[in-house]
Design an enzyme around this catalytic site. Structure first.
Site, PDB file in Angstrom:
ATOM      1  CG  ASP A   1      -2.123   0.861   1.054  1.00 25.12           C
ATOM      2  OD1 ASP A   1      -2.205   1.563   0.041  1.00 25.12           O
ATOM      3  OD2 ASP A   1      -2.973   0.873   1.952  1.00 25.12           O
TER       4      ASP A   1
ATOM      5  CG  ASP B   1      -5.922   5.661  -3.800  1.00 26.58           C
ATOM      6  OD1 ASP B   1      -4.944   5.259  -3.133  1.00 26.58           O
ATOM      7  OD2 ASP B   1      -7.079   5.308  -3.545  1.00 26.58           O
TER       8      ASP B   1
ATOM      9  CB  CYS C   1     -12.130 -22.559  18.364  1.00 25.14           C
ATOM     10  SG  CYS C   1     -11.316 -22.363  16.787  1.00 25.14           S
TER      11      CYS C   1
ATOM     12  CB  CYS D   1      -8.570 -23.325  14.681  1.00 23.78           C
ATOM     13  SG  CYS D   1      -7.812 -22.215  15.868  1.00 23.78           S
TER      14      CYS D   1
ATOM     15  CB  CYS E   1      -8.519 -22.843  19.718  1.00 26.66           C
ATOM     16  SG  CYS E   1      -8.782 -21.096  19.383  1.00 26.66           S
TER      17      CYS E   1
END
Lengths: 640, 640
Positions: free
Chosen positions: B88, B123, B273, B275, B278
């Protein structure tokens, strides 16, 4: 022995005590086929955390080797499972194969002989296609067998199965009779064909009918329900226990269970799972495995889906957002959505168990959310308990909440002109003075309103205006100017009291001069002083009151027993006076209209004031439970 | 260079080729703060599988040490990341802090100097509260800077950011101008404040406006979108790339991301969780960790939520059920539901990209599902293309599908009496002869119908009957008896052709004697023979036709160019005649009304027949892509 720890909807987090340990519900019992241990019972316990399993005593009894081992070693040792073991009795086999070669007596005695923790009556499976007469007859037989099982159960717990096919009245009647017997767990049976045929609306009818009849103090087991897609919804409806053979059956067919459905390995285009079974695998690597390894991986995946969904369900009950989860899960299949849509037929029953407020806001998930009992209660109480502050009404359509904060000057203008500001909301009409109570302020809706909501709200507005007999109803921009003096807080404190306690109790509470103590920080009402006595305090989070002893005394004086009362036995009084909570076993009587989390007055048997508090359970629950907190006591009149 | 692999809704699975490798989209780029590597870039690549990351060149440029290292070692080595790096430019810093101390020129040159794969123009961030004039002016500046960046970009790819605040027309105009420039990726910028304020309906306006203007052949990046809750919906709307700083930001605040929201560790009552981050932890064990370890666990959890949601999104695109997933995800927050509800305003645009049929049935998830373009297309085509088989109509309300199978004898009775059977369905009116086409037969709805659907269906029935000018419309039970002879299959084959190809092409196709070849197994129509020529074959899965060469020739003869045509360049003709697919780069012209998966006729530049096939892409897409299959060819006229 069951104890409620937390509740939401009809769901409850409970501790269920058995001789092999305490089971935290909601819980699922994986079905263990004693002949094929795809995942071993020990792994189910230690790796997956299942506290209980279910196996089939009929299969064991019919296998000489297993029978001998079970009777000599005991079931726990034979299966090498350190938790709770429930056994089924052969009823499902009768559904599958037409008959079983055993009597109820034999099955109960056999289950006792192998050390089952929770045995099952050999009940009669009522098929969905049976006639009413056939169903009624078979229920009589099931009830007889259940009574006999209770007589001979010894120290084994017993499943008394609710049957009744798709006939709600027969289900409720059967449940009511089961509730009077000495059974320990209440399975709802005969539901598998309905689930197989995706007849979820009828499943809802059956569960609600059973719940209505059953004793609150025993766990309810939805026999045969084990798909993660269904668990949140069934829990919301008050089912505590589930079982699943499908984790293994689906694995055998190479099918993965997810909360959004079941998918064949061959149809899946991608493996999107982080569970310990799938982690490190790809669809290709699983396809390449030999049959046995593949079955094992998929069975483990299915079990992990179940355990993580159950953990999420528990979390949502704790966080009081199970409605949201269940509504989202029901969108996985249009037939499940039918089940959800069916709930609006049971709003009266659901409202009885609906808490007065929650810590978390109502999140609208779609048109179906408006069937939640919290909407129904609001409309009902508004129509029955609201008294207009001004005899004319001015209608607002803004939607920034809390309304009184965003539209202060508009409300002022309207009231000064002698009109009651009424906001059009997805709850229907909201008088400005009620805008801070739960769930009006504590709710989130989309801005783009669907047509059904629009129509409903229109109808509610009409009923409201008709009922309230306003002299005039106009748009807020069409009011005639005026110069009326008023105090918005004085209006609010009375309107809130009427909504919360009803008109009669409000008249008892408010007498003489009413002084208001405002919060220095927020400017909101904190305390209501009537004739110099502090009768009520307003809670900031839900806009409702906590009742002060002085207020409670006024209600006792003027509102007839048993309204708002919870009667405790004399032995408990000294403890409650010390600020201890009131436990179920010490409650002698209670206002049956009290809802969970409602403000109550604890009295002794002579209706003398003892304490104020908040009801955790309702009267039918308290009667049925032998332990657990019935009323949270507000010690010495200080705020909870 | 972008290539579409698979599509659903506006979503697409693409391969995006860069100098640092191919990125499979949809993809999320984790934001890497070059100063704090909470999870190292190498871990992001190897452990989590992220093929691309984004970091901030402005921060690097302003830190002497980082700047020197980046310019000497290069960004890839400095961050130790083996994949694609996007940077960015400081625009977001200008939004946060009001200004940046760098010019566009400097930022482009700096990004080039550190070896960024995809750099970003500096921008101007258009804020949602800016006036139209301010926005228009800043867009001109952004466009100028973008043009300059394209001129000097060298071999670095460039992000040309679409700005325009909340003004749809300015967004579309900006996008259209960006599409003409030599940029490589199209981020949609200035959206973070809207997401922070839950203004999802406006976000939908912005995304659709941008998509309308942008070139289909470049990836669209929704800047700042990284919550797993939003990814499915944004992908459905045609966003290919996302980025997330929130995985780390939320972790810093002890917040867990889930697909149903973000939850504070302190508010969570349970950890549900599985995952890898976790797994093995409890809420308590995480709370006991030191700040840094805790932040790391939660950041990893957040990343795993993102990767598994992205995998599910990819799977749903592959399985053509992204609408279902996105609709369910949008119910996590009422404001997201507002975004979903906003879609009905864009049904014309959405219909252009909607495939003619899918392999999977339409699953209704709630009232919002009826805004899907497949519903809109059905109504539109029915009204424009349907010709009644009998001049009177008999209305049916049964709902068992396929209708013609369940109501065979009723349809016979009604037709023999000279009436067209019209079924009332959630799609509106369904003439019996169209009951097997997608999505009529391939859809599932709840039985309990909501009021909005009821009202809509009623209106659609009215418009239909008005348009069709039936002599009489009655309930199926109120018909007058008759004795008309007819052939249901003959009715079906013409009605299907009109629905699929329109009335003009159907007139071209059907001439002389029409013979039908039925399947011996199912009794259903398989082939349509006209004047002895096999012109059409009917597909069993979606009830539509594949076009045979003889049929195609008739259309070419009688239906003016360019209807149904895809023109290929001469060089490609020999390959296509061999049965090879038609690739984008060889398509010279095409009927702009062709939808994805529609039957098409491949012709040479002189409109001579070459082959039949199914369009994979639409004309605006084919023009914009330099590679990928445009038309799947049905070799030698045999079925695909």
């Amino acid at each position: 022995m069951l104890e409620i720890v937390k509740r939401d909807g009809l769901a409850r987090l409970c501790k269920f005590e058995t001789r092999s340990g305490v089971l935290r519900t909601p819980a699922l019992l994986p079905v263990v086929n004693p002949k094929i241990l795809l995942v071993t019972p020990k792994e189910l316990h230690n790796e997956f955390g299942f506290g209980a399993i279910i196996t089939n005593s009929y299969i064991i009894k019919n296998d000489t080797n297993l029978k001998n081992r079970a009777q000599t070693e005991g079931l726990h040792k034979m299966l090498d499972f350190p938790g709770i073991i429930m056994t089924d009795s052969g009823t499902f086999q009768s559904h599958m194969y037409g008959e079983v070669k055993a009597t109820n007596d034999e099955m109960i005695e056999f289950q006792k002989s192998i050390g089952t923790d929770i045995g099952t009556v050999l009940d009669i499976f009522t098929e969905p296609y049976w006639t009413r007469g056939e169903v009624a007859e078979s229920i009589s037989e099931t009830l007889e067998r259940t009574q006999h099982a209770c007589d001979i159960k010894g120290d084994m717990m017993i499943n008394g199965v609710v049957q009744g096919s798709i006939y709600s009245d027969l289900r409720e009647d059967c449940a009511r009779k089961m509730a009077t017997m000495n059974v320990d767990v209440h399975p709802i049976g005969g539901t598998v064909p309905l689930m197989e045929q995706y007849r979820y609306a009828e499943l809802v009818d059956i569960i609600i009918a059973s719940k209505k009849g059953l004793a609150a103090g025993r766990p309810v087991h939805l026999f045969g329900a084990g798909h993660p897609m269904l668990l949140a919804f069934a829990t919301l409806l008050g089912c505590d226990l589930f079982d699943s053979a499908s984790y293994a059956k689906f694995a055998r067919d190479d099918r993965f269970m997810f909360t959004d459905g079941t998918f064949r390995l061959s149809d899946m285009q991608f493996l999107d799972c982080n569970c310990p079974a799938c982690r490190g695998n790809t669809l290709e690597s699983i396809k390449r495995m030999d049959k046995k390894s593949r079955e094992n991986v998929i069975a483990r995946h299915n079990l992990y889906q179940i355990t993580s969904e159950l953990a999420l369900i528990r979390r949502c009950i704790e966080e009081e957002r199970l409605w949201e989860l269940a509504e989202i899960r029901c969108r996985a299949h249009p037939s499940l959505l039918d089940g959800l849509r069916r709930l609006k037929f049971y709003r009266d029953y659901l409202e009885c168990k609906e808490p007065i407020s929650r810590d978390r806001a109502v999140f609208y998930t779609g048109g179906e959310s408006r069937a939640r009992p919290t909407f129904y209660r609001y409309t009902k109480r508004l129509l029955e308990r609201y008294v207009p502050s001004f005899q004319r009404a001015a209608v607002f359509t803004g939607n920034k909440k809390p309304y009184s904060k965003h539209y202060t000057s508009d409300f002022n203008r309207v009231r000064t002109a002698g009109y009651t500001p009424i906001i059009v909301s997805p709850f229907g009409p909201v008088p400005a003075e009620l805008d801070e109570i739960y769930p009006i302020a504590q709710s989130l809706f989309p801005d783009i309103v669907d047509q059904e909501t629009n129509e409903d709200v229109k109808q509610m507005m009409d009923s409201f205006f008709e009922r309230m007999k306003f002299e005039e109803v106009v748009d807020e921009n069409e009011i005639k100017a005026g110069n009326v003096e008023y105090d918005a807080n004085q209006i609010r404190v009375r309107a809130t009291a009427r909504y919360q306690f009803g008109i009669e109790a409000t008249n008892a509470l408010f007498r003489g001069k009413i002084d208001l103590v405002l919060s220095r920080k927020t400017g909101k009402v904190r305390n209501v002083i009537s004739d110099g006595e502090h009768i009520l305090s307003m809670r900031a989070n839900d806009g409702f009151y906590t009742l002060r002893p002085e207020g409670a005394e006024r209600i006792i004086e003027l509102v007839p027993y048993p309204k708002f009362r919870v009667v405790v036995v004399d032995d408990a009084v000294p403890y409650i006076l010390q600020g201890r909570n009131a436990f179920c076993q010490f409650v002698a009587d209670m206002d049956p209209d009290i809802r969970p989390m409602e403000e109550v007055i604890v009295v002794d048997k002579d209706d003398n004031f003892v304490a104020t508090g908040r009801a955790i359970l309702t009267w039918d629950e308290i009667r049925s439970f032998r332990r657990g907190v019935a009323v949270k006591i507000r010690s010495g009149g200080s705020e909870v």
